[in-house]
Design a protein around this motif. Structure first.
Motif: not given
Length: 371
Positions: A329-344
DNA sequence: GAGTTTGAAACT
DNA sequence: CAGTTTCAAACTC
């Protein structure tokens, strides 16, 4: 675990693209990136051969070519002529072997079905995905530090990427011309360098005839102040001793040098410390994994701890898939790495809460029926 | 992170 | 080819 059990825990298996043991997503390359990393393939007659050094080199077809080929001599070993970007039969890009390998190892790919590049061309057709933030090239071959050039446009030998016959990739350089988008300038720069020094792109450290002992700098260093015991010295940086062809002053980089021996001991000690730390981390990780994978109940009744039977392999798999889905999801919505880590991490927290909650309920149910 | 040092590359 | 300048990496604080 059955799906109903997963639902009991609130873990719904998400839809994850899976190819065997490795799940992957394939980034779609924007046109400008495509232009840089994926040159038009050679003709169908072109072959890709794999050498014993795991490098792939392009062999041009034996059939006559429609264009006049540039006549550069003294190009780096393995240099090939690849079609220039921009489409059409308008010219060639001179690509040293290292560039060819780099092109083939680019972390981005295009899906064969949506690409105009035939899979048989052997370029950019295999999915190579970043692993732990590193590109495939970085994980499968020697890592190269990104350059920080600001004034040379990465078209002079000051630039390590250019000097090593590589395109800049994930560098911190400004106004970089060391890419296929500036093929004309890069070509000119290569020619200028070769005019000045025909061996400019050859490795500086010659491979010795009888192993490492004979490795030596092809030109020798000219150090004056570093004693050849700092990385300013190309010999020391290459972990070889200075030789008779060096013109250094005050050299301490020779076999019997006490300063060199002291440095070696310090380096060895530091390396041992790093290895010990790595081993400790690995051991800890192994213990955690072992703990999580235990399938026998720790407590059968009356204890205060939750039964490990809930952390079965299936629950772990479902948890991992939930985390992977968040990553996707984070990748598809082009989230920055920090945000992706937070989501996970947030998803991991939810999973843990569901597991603990379900385990608690089950324990209560079990107690009520005296099981 | 900013400033300094260093030596290779580039230039004259 | 020697001297000088430019450059980016290594190093120090």
């Amino acid at each position: 675990m059955r799906n109903s059990s997963l639902h009991q825990l609130g873990l719904t298996k998400p839809m994850v693209v899976s190819t065997g043991a490795v799940r992957m997503s394939v980034p779609i390359v924007p046109p400008q990136t495509m232009k840089q990393v994926a040159p038009k393939p050679l003709t169908s007659a072109a072959q890709v051969v794999t050498t014993t050094q795991t490098q792939q080199r392009l062999i041009m077809p034996a059939t006559p070519l429609p264009q006049i080929q540039p006549n550069f001599t003294n190009l780096p070993p393995g240099t090939v002529l690849a079609p220039a970007p921009g489409g059409g039969n308008v010219g060639y890009a001179v690509v040293p072997a290292q560039y060819v390998t780099q092109l083939q190892q680019s972390p981005f790919v295009t899906l064969a079905s949506s690409s105009s590049f035939p899979a048989s061309a052997g370029i950019q057709t295999q999915a190579r995905l970043p692993l732990n933030g590193l590109s495939a090239a970085e994980t499968t071959s020697r890592p190269r530090k990104p350059c920080n050039c600001t004034k040379s446009q990465c078209l002079k030998l000051y630039c390590d990427c250019f000097a090593n016959g590589e395109f800049c990739n994930n560098c911190n350089c400004n106004n970089c011309f060391n890419n296929l988008e500036h093929e004309t300038e890069r070509l000119k720069a290569i020619k200028t360098c070769l005019d000045r020094n025909p061996e400019a792109f050859k490795p500086k450290i010659g491979k010795g005839k009888e192993g490492e002992a004979d490795r030596r700098h092809s030109k020798g260093c000219n150090c004056k102040r570093s004693g050849c015991l700092k990385n300013y010295c190309e010999c020391y940086e290459a972990k070889i001793m200075c030789s008779s062809i060096c013109k250094c002053i005050g050299c301490k980089n020779f076999e019997e040098s006490p300063e060199r021996k002291t440095l070696m001991h310090l380096a060895d000690a530091a390396e041992v410390r790093v290895q010990q730390q790595t081993a400790a981390k690995t051991k800890l990780s192994s213990q955690i994994s072992d703990l999580l994978m235990r399938t026998t109940p720790v407590v059968s009744s009356g204890g205060g701890r939750l039964p490990y039977t809930f952390v079965t392999k299936e629950v772990l798999e479902a948890t991992c898939e939930c985390l992977l889905e968040q990553a996707k999801k984070a990748e598809q919505t082009h989230q920055p790495r920090a945000e992706a880590e937070r989501m996970i991490l947030e998803e991991f927290g939810h999973c843990l809460m569901r597991i603990i909650s379900s385990a608690g309920k089950a324990k209560a149910d079990c107690a009520s029926i005296n099981c």
